[in-house]
Design a protein around this motif. Sequence first.
Motif, PDB file in Angstrom:
ATOM      1  N   HIS A   1       8.671  -0.234 -10.341  1.00  0.00           N
ATOM      2  CA  HIS A   1       7.936  -1.427 -10.766  1.00  0.00           C
ATOM      3  C   HIS A   1       7.461  -2.294  -9.603  1.00  0.00           C
ATOM      4  O   HIS A   1       6.865  -3.343  -9.831  1.00  0.00           O
ATOM      5  CB  HIS A   1       8.803  -2.281 -11.694  1.00  0.00           C
ATOM      6  N   GLY A   2       7.725  -1.873  -8.390  1.00  0.00           N
ATOM      7  CA  GLY A   2       7.352  -2.686  -7.233  1.00  0.00           C
ATOM      8  C   GLY A   2       5.852  -2.707  -6.996  1.00  0.00           C
ATOM      9  O   GLY A   2       5.088  -1.907  -7.534  1.00  0.00           O
ATOM     10  N   LYS A   3       5.453  -3.638  -6.164  1.00  0.00           N
ATOM     11  CA  LYS A   3       4.040  -3.749  -5.816  1.00  0.00           C
ATOM     12  C   LYS A   3       3.657  -2.620  -4.874  1.00  0.00           C
ATOM     13  O   LYS A   3       4.474  -2.165  -4.072  1.00  0.00           O
ATOM     14  CB  LYS A   3       3.760  -5.084  -5.136  1.00  0.00           C
ATOM     15  N   GLN A   4       2.435  -2.185  -4.985  1.00  0.00           N
ATOM     16  CA  GLN A   4       1.980  -1.117  -4.095  1.00  0.00           C
ATOM     17  C   GLN A   4       1.799  -1.656  -2.682  1.00  0.00           C
ATOM     18  O   GLN A   4       1.572  -2.845  -2.482  1.00  0.00           O
ATOM     19  CB  GLN A   4       0.686  -0.513  -4.601  1.00  0.00           C
ATOM     20  N   TYR A   5       1.894  -0.762  -1.730  1.00  0.00           N
ATOM     21  CA  TYR A   5       1.737  -1.134  -0.325  1.00  0.00           C
ATOM     22  C   TYR A   5       0.280  -1.434  -0.046  1.00  0.00           C
ATOM     23  O   TYR A   5      -0.601  -0.642  -0.366  1.00  0.00           O
ATOM     24  CB  TYR A   5       2.223   0.011   0.569  1.00  0.00           C
ATOM     25  N   ARG A   6       0.035  -2.588   0.526  1.00  0.00           N
ATOM     26  CA  ARG A   6      -1.335  -2.967   0.873  1.00  0.00           C
ATOM     27  C   ARG A   6      -1.520  -2.802   2.369  1.00  0.00           C
ATOM     28  O   ARG A   6      -0.763  -3.350   3.158  1.00  0.00           O
ATOM     29  CB  ARG A   6      -1.596  -4.410   0.473  1.00  0.00           C
ATOM     30  N   THR A   7      -2.504  -2.041   2.748  1.00  0.00           N
ATOM     31  CA  THR A   7      -2.762  -1.831   4.164  1.00  0.00           C
ATOM     32  C   THR A   7      -3.465  -3.050   4.738  1.00  0.00           C
ATOM     33  O   THR A   7      -4.162  -3.784   4.032  1.00  0.00           O
ATOM     34  CB  THR A   7      -3.650  -0.591   4.389  1.00  0.00           C
TER      35      THR A   7
ATOM     36  N   LYS B   1      12.978  -1.013  -8.302  1.00  0.00           N
ATOM     37  CA  LYS B   1      12.051  -1.550  -7.299  1.00  0.00           C
ATOM     38  C   LYS B   1      10.975  -0.535  -6.960  1.00  0.00           C
ATOM     39  O   LYS B   1       9.813  -0.886  -6.767  1.00  0.00           O
ATOM     40  CB  LYS B   1      12.805  -1.950  -6.031  1.00  0.00           C
ATOM     41  N   LYS B   2      11.359   0.735  -6.882  1.00  0.00           N
ATOM     42  CA  LYS B   2      10.379   1.778  -6.561  1.00  0.00           C
ATOM     43  C   LYS B   2       9.378   1.962  -7.694  1.00  0.00           C
ATOM     44  O   LYS B   2       8.188   2.143  -7.467  1.00  0.00           O
ATOM     45  CB  LYS B   2      11.081   3.101  -6.282  1.00  0.00           C
TER      46      LYS B   2
END
Length: 157
Positions: free
Chosen positions: A37-43, A34-35
């Motif tokens: 291949h996960g999606k990046q954090y969107r502010t 998950k770390k």
Amino acid sequence: MGVNATVASVRQEFWIPQLRQLVKSVLHHCVICKKVHGKQYRTNIIPPLPEFRVQRKQPLSVTGVVYTGALWIKEGKQNLERVYVILFTCPITRGIHLEVVRNQYDDSFLMAFRKFSSREGFPSLMLSDNATTFVAASEYLKTMADSPLFSKPSGEH
């Protein structure tokens, strides 16, 4: 590696029924995967500040006002009395002015506002949570401002 690569790698040596679903389940619960291949954090998109927050003005020329919760003070030996604090805050400089009042009625607020404005100057804009006390005081101050006793002389604009 992902589902397809993992299934292909395992099937070179072993045949496991329903391997694809098993791999998906394992990869879905894998924290490291998950770390990686996960999606990046969107502010969140922050809206621009209101006009009055970014102008250079005197402190407390724009003022927000709110009552705090009840506080208990000791008057005398055993008398406990409930008081409230009115918080006048400046949204530009984050300065504050505190006034202690005995109740939340209009007349107490108007006296505290009078003390505040005589000390800090009359604000050009007041912001509040539209509590009934503030609405009633606003109506009272508007009628006072419209009164001929408080109108400006004809030579001033």
